[in-house]
Design a protein around this motif. Structure first.
Motif, mmCIF file in Angstrom:
data_model
loop_
_atom_site.group_PDB
_atom_site.id
_atom_site.type_symbol
_atom_site.label_atom_id
_atom_site.label_comp_id
_atom_site.label_asym_id
_atom_site.label_seq_id
_atom_site.Cartn_x
_atom_site.Cartn_y
_atom_site.Cartn_z
ATOM 1 N N ALA A 417 -9.642 38.419 -15.771
ATOM 2 C CA ALA A 417 -10.069 37.330 -16.643
ATOM 3 C C ALA A 417 -9.568 37.538 -18.066
ATOM 4 O O ALA A 417 -9.174 36.573 -18.750
ATOM 5 C CB ALA A 417 -11.593 37.223 -16.624
ATOM 6 N N ALA A 418 -9.559 38.794 -18.540
ATOM 7 C CA ALA A 418 -9.057 39.089 -19.885
ATOM 8 C C ALA A 418 -7.554 38.809 -19.972
ATOM 9 O O ALA A 418 -7.063 38.281 -20.986
ATOM 10 C CB ALA A 418 -9.367 40.540 -20.249
ATOM 11 N N GLN A 420 -5.958 36.628 -18.174
ATOM 12 C CA GLN A 420 -5.814 35.177 -18.144
ATOM 13 C C GLN A 420 -6.183 34.546 -19.482
ATOM 14 O O GLN A 420 -5.512 33.627 -19.970
ATOM 15 C CB GLN A 420 -6.691 34.604 -17.032
ATOM 16 N N GLN A 421 -7.245 35.050 -20.108
ATOM 17 C CA GLN A 421 -7.686 34.511 -21.396
ATOM 18 C C GLN A 421 -6.630 34.710 -22.478
ATOM 19 O O GLN A 421 -6.447 33.856 -23.344
ATOM 20 C CB GLN A 421 -8.999 35.178 -21.811
ATOM 21 N N PRO A 424 -3.369 31.664 -21.813
ATOM 22 C CA PRO A 424 -3.965 30.455 -21.234
ATOM 23 C C PRO A 424 -2.962 29.446 -20.704
ATOM 24 O O PRO A 424 -3.341 28.542 -19.960
ATOM 25 C CB PRO A 424 -4.767 29.871 -22.412
ATOM 26 N N GLN A 651 -1.074 37.194 -26.679
ATOM 27 C CA GLN A 651 -0.379 36.376 -25.690
ATOM 28 C C GLN A 651 1.034 36.908 -25.487
ATOM 29 O O GLN A 651 1.782 37.127 -26.428
ATOM 30 C CB GLN A 651 -0.325 34.918 -26.147
#
Length: 936
Positions: A417-418, A420-421, A424, A651
């Protein structure tokens, strides 16, 4: 980038404390052996602890090895070692980690047992089972192709196209109940009966699967079927110990961020070689098109994967670079970064070599670090010993333990999840793959990522990705995957430590290689990989972190007596003492190591047996801590191996770029329409003759039929010229085709032309944009006319480079792109081509010598036709650049130059482009020097 250390830690401990004695642990050890080696257990199951010394040497040595791994090796295997998940493990003060001595064992049915499970499909259909398509299917003009597997060997299977089969496959891209399929197909009772037989055939052919077929990710397959681990089925065991209290002192990790920064600077980052080769092949065939992934990998219609390219022949100078050997090794790059304070002259026995971050200068353009990666390490008092640093995701090591405990699965999901966050604009997906029943236990894992792609196995996720939905393209230097259905960029992940290079399935290899694209995923540093084949390596250390241990080469021949038998224990110990070997040492590689105590006779005897079997080897130091980090309730110490999660929240993956609308622009021109398109296959050296003696006269003679024309050269599936004619009237197509065939007939009959093909012209809308494509085609026509004028006089390489230089002068003088931007672009392109051609110091010396010859060469006298044609060409170039958006002009410039060089040279065009940009850059540097220094 701010590095974060995960507070949750997974660590692994051997079954026994390193202080344990064999006799005391014998019954427990026997039980562990019974699971891992039933055959050897039959040999020793009746042996009592008091009888161990009486066993034959080979049997006792095998027992010694099992016990050794159960004390010193923490890699999970059966019950020989177990894992522990510790939340909030990083503490502000020292506190021993206390674990339960007793292991909790998760028993799963051993994966190879799946081969013994069979269900009649007719029975399953009656039970309204789920049906799931093999999504690797795709269509050729006459067939359905798909990936199948037989006895562990993958093949590209094929069957004739059938509309009913295609309907079923499309309907079941998500698992669908049989009854629901019947409703969707709107079948009568009689047709439903026929469907049974068709589905049986499709299942036998691996075109469809049912929920009774295996899945490697998600809920355990055997438990889904109600088959729990019992005495009647072989077992796969994952041992776990519960942590009762404690943590690791956070002060131990103060140097970790600095270490990662230093390693990031010195460790070379590059994409997998197969990935780079694929990019080149893809660009040659598809250029900037987006195509289905399965089409791109088709060996006939696409470019395949992991295949070597063939190179042509040219002048000695050009051949030197076009056939360049592999670029210098990672070891050489590291040596360069660490020079001069890390050389073999610094390797003194017993003296630790220290690295200092401030001394290290980056030797490359830094690729970003993954959002999560792992540091596998052990703690010995105040020192951290590194086993491995890196990976594309820390879930590669976490994944296998998710089958044992829900809290591990949740930890892995939090990591996913991290990731993916932080990114985005893309979707991460896990790849479900199974083929090696003997090792696929390591691949079994819970669903960790939000999306999953299953290759030849059932899928239990809510919304499976389909292979035939994935599109592939190349944007700049990046390979981009896109889900057509979701319209999102996809980034693959493999939440497993499986060595995917064992696989020969091209799509799986590509997906796994893509994990490493554009990131620095390897930070492990070992001296013996940088300085191979030395007799001794010192400890390499950064502050309190040991990157590489003391290591000694042990030569078997040095331990042989006159009778060629190994020396005694005492003599072996004396030999090791003379080398300066540490009190404890280990031999072996990776997770197959054995540990030895220098003063223990049994250990040295075992080491001699190890040498007898393995020959000369390297051994490395091992420390037993004075203050152990991990103990059990009784205070017994364990040699723990920690898997520390590291990462950052920046990112690193961007989403899809917006495409220009293609509305109203024709993409495809079939034969007989406005554009005629011929491919003329011949040796590359014959191409210039065909252009000047066949194509030029044809378009000149029939100018009243030709609106415009252009050519480019290609070597995909053989060297050929792609000749395209835009007709004033499509009805004239037959006339021009007949005339061209008349002119080529002599070449074909003599074998100088091997083939002529008429094709569909597919415009490159992705590269040039729908709003620019007609302008670019008009420019290509002017470009082709100018190149013909040069070919007629057989201009040499230097003359062609000179014309390119003159073109850049015209563009710079026009102001369509400002001079600093053009100079920057030339430098970037030169650097890129130099990297592609893997140039070293000797190559640059040759290039510089060649440039000096080039500068001394007077420009050849040009014809009036060439001067007139060049004026039109340079004007067209500037006009085309002015028509595009200013921010796109530099890229369009490089694209048009690339196509111009393609036309100018009949082979090794990329190498000529490399030389051309290098000469341009030298000209720019020379002009800058003149401007600064006032030189004349």
């Amino acid at each position: 980038m701010k590095l974060k250390i995960q507070p949750t830690v997974i660590f692994r401990t051997p079954k026994f404390s390193y202080q344990s004695e064999l006799a005391d642990c014998w019954e427990e050890l026997k039980q562990a052996i019974s699971v891992s080696s039933a055959a050897f257990y039959e040999t020793i199951k009746e042996v009592k602890a008091s009888e161990l010394k009486d066993l034959p040497p080979r049997v006792y040595f095998t027992i010694w090895k099992y016990f050794n791994r159960a004390k010193f090796r923490s890699t999970p295997y059966g019950t020989f070692a177990g894992f522990t998940l510790l939340n909030n493990a990083i503490k502000p003060s020292e506190s021993k980690i206390v674990i339960e001595q007793t292991q909790t064992v998760r028993e799963l049915v051993d994966w190879p047992s799946k081969n013994n499970i069979q269900f009649p499909l007719a029975d399953l259909l009656q039970k309204n089972c789920l049906l799931f398509s093999n999504s690797s299917y795709y269509l050729t003009p006459n067939s359905i192709r798909y990936i199948a597997c037989s006895d562990g060997v993958f093949e590209l299977a094929e069957l004739d196209q059938d509309n009913f089969v295609k309907q079923i496959l499309a309907a079941c891209l998500k698992p669908l109940r049989f009854n629901d399929l019947v409703k969707q197909l709107n079948l009568s009772n009689a047709e439903t009966d026929n469907l049974f037989g068709l589905l049986q055939d499709m299942h036998d052919l691996q075109l469809i699967f049912t929920n009774y077929d295996p899945n490697i990710i998600g809920d355990d397959y055997f438990e889904r079927l109600g088959l729990n681990a019992t005495a009647g089925l072989p077992k796969y065991l994952i041992a776990q110990r519960k942590a009762l209290s404690g943590g690791i002192n956070e002060h131990l990790f103060q140097a970790v961020p600095g270490l990662i920064t230093m390693l990031h600077n010195i460790m070379p980052a590059r994409d997998r070689d197969a990935l780079s080769q694929f990019q080149v092949r893809f660009k040659k065939k598809f250029e900037e098109q987006e195509v289905p992934l399965l089409l791109a990998l088709d060996p006939e219609m696409g470019v395949g994967y992991d295949e070597l390219e063939q190179s042509g022949h040219n002048s000695a100078f050009i051949t030197r670079f076009s056939n360049k050997a592999p670029k210098k090794s990672d070891a050489e790059n590291i040596k360069t970064a660490l020079k001069p304070y890390l050389t073999e002259q610094h390797f003194e026995k017993g003296k630790t070599v220290y690295l200092n971050k401030q001394d290290v200068k980056p030797n490359q353009k830094l690729a970003p670090l993954p959002n999560s990666f792992s540091m596998v390490m052990s703690v010995h008092d105040d020192l951290i010993f590194i086993e491995q640093i890196g990976g594309v995701t820390s879930n590669a090591l976490n994944g296998r333990f998710t089958m044992a405990a829900d809290e591990v699965a949740q930890y892995a999901k939090d990591v996913a999840a991290a990731e993916q966050q932080a990114n985005p604009e893309v979707l991460f997906f896990d790849v479900a793959y199974m083929v090696e029943a003997s090792v696929d236990n390591v691949n079994r894992r819970k669903l960790i990522y939000g999306h999953q792609l299953s290759i030849l196995n059932f899928d239990t996720s809510a919304s499976p990705l389909a292979l035939n939905d994935i599109q592939i393209s190349i944007r700049g230097t990046e390979i981009i995957l896109r889900s057509k259905h979701l319209n999102k960029r996809l980034v693959p992940r493999m939440a497993s430590a499986y060595n995917y290079t064992r696989s020969d399935l091209s799509v799986f290899r590509l997906l796994c290689d893509l994990q490493y694209q554009g990131i620095q995923a390897n930070l492990s540093f070992q001296l013996d990989t940088v300085f191979p084949d030395l007799d001794y390596y010192p400890r390499l250390q950064y502050q309190n972190i040991v990157l590489s241990r003391n290591k000694w080469r042990i030569k078997k021949e040095a331990l042989l007596g006159a009778d060629q038998k190994l020396l005694s224990v005492a003599n072996c110990r004396s030999y090791l003492n003379n080398l300066g070997v540490s009190e404890y040492f280990k031999a072996g590689i990776s997770d197959q190591t054995l540990c030895f105590a220098l003063q223990n006779d049994d250990d040295i005897a075992a080491f001699l047996q190890y040498l007898q079997k393995n020959g000369s080897t390297y051994i490395e130091e091992m420390l037993l801590p004075q203050n152990t980090t991990v103990i059990d309730e009784a205070g017994r110490p364990y040699l723990a191996q920690f898997v520390l999660g590291l990462g950052h929240g920046e990112q690193i993956y961007r989403g899809l770029t917006k495409k220009s609308a293609d509305a109203g622009v024709t993409r495809f021109f079939l034969p007989g329409k406005e554009w005629l398109y011929f491919e003329i296959y011949s040796h590359h050296q014959r191409g210039d003759q065909i252009l000047t003696e066949v194509i030029a006269p044809l378009v000149s003679t029939h100018s009243d039929h030709v609106k415009s024309w252009f050519f480019i050269r290609y070597n995909e599936n053989g060297n050929h010229i792609r000749f395209r004619i835009r007709l004033n009237n499509p009805d004239d197509g037959q006339l021009l085709t007949s005339k061209l065939m008349d002119d080529l007939e002599l070449f074909v009959n003599s074998g100088l032309v091997s083939d002529v093909q008429i094709k569909t012209y597919k415009r490159e809308l992705e590269r040039y944009g729908s709003n620019m494509i007609e302008n670019v085609e008009q420019h290509f026509a002017v470009d082709s006319e100018f190149v013909l004028s040069l070919l007629k006089t057989q201009a040499d390489d230097f003359s062609k480079y000179q014309w390119c230089g003159l073109l850049f002068s015209k563009i710079t003088g026009s102001g369509v792109i400002d001079k600093p931007a053009i100079n920057k672009m030339v430098r970037l392109m030169s650097d890129s081509f130099n990297e592609e051609h893997r140039l070293d110091a000797a190559d640059f010396k040759q290039l510089n010598n060649h440039y000096q010859e080039f500068r001394k060469t007077e420009r050849a006298v040009s014809t009036a036709e060439q001067e007139r044609s060049f004026g039109m060409f340079s004007d067209s170039f500037i006009k085309t650049l002015k028509l595009c958006a200013p921010e796109n002009a530099p890229k369009l410039l490089t694209d048009l130059i690339h196509m111009h060089v393609n036309r100018l040279f009949n082979q090794d065009q990329r190498t000529h482009e490399m030389v051309m940009y290098y000469f341009l850059l030298k000209d720019i540097q020379r002009q800058n020097a003149i401007g600064i220094n006032g030189l004349t």
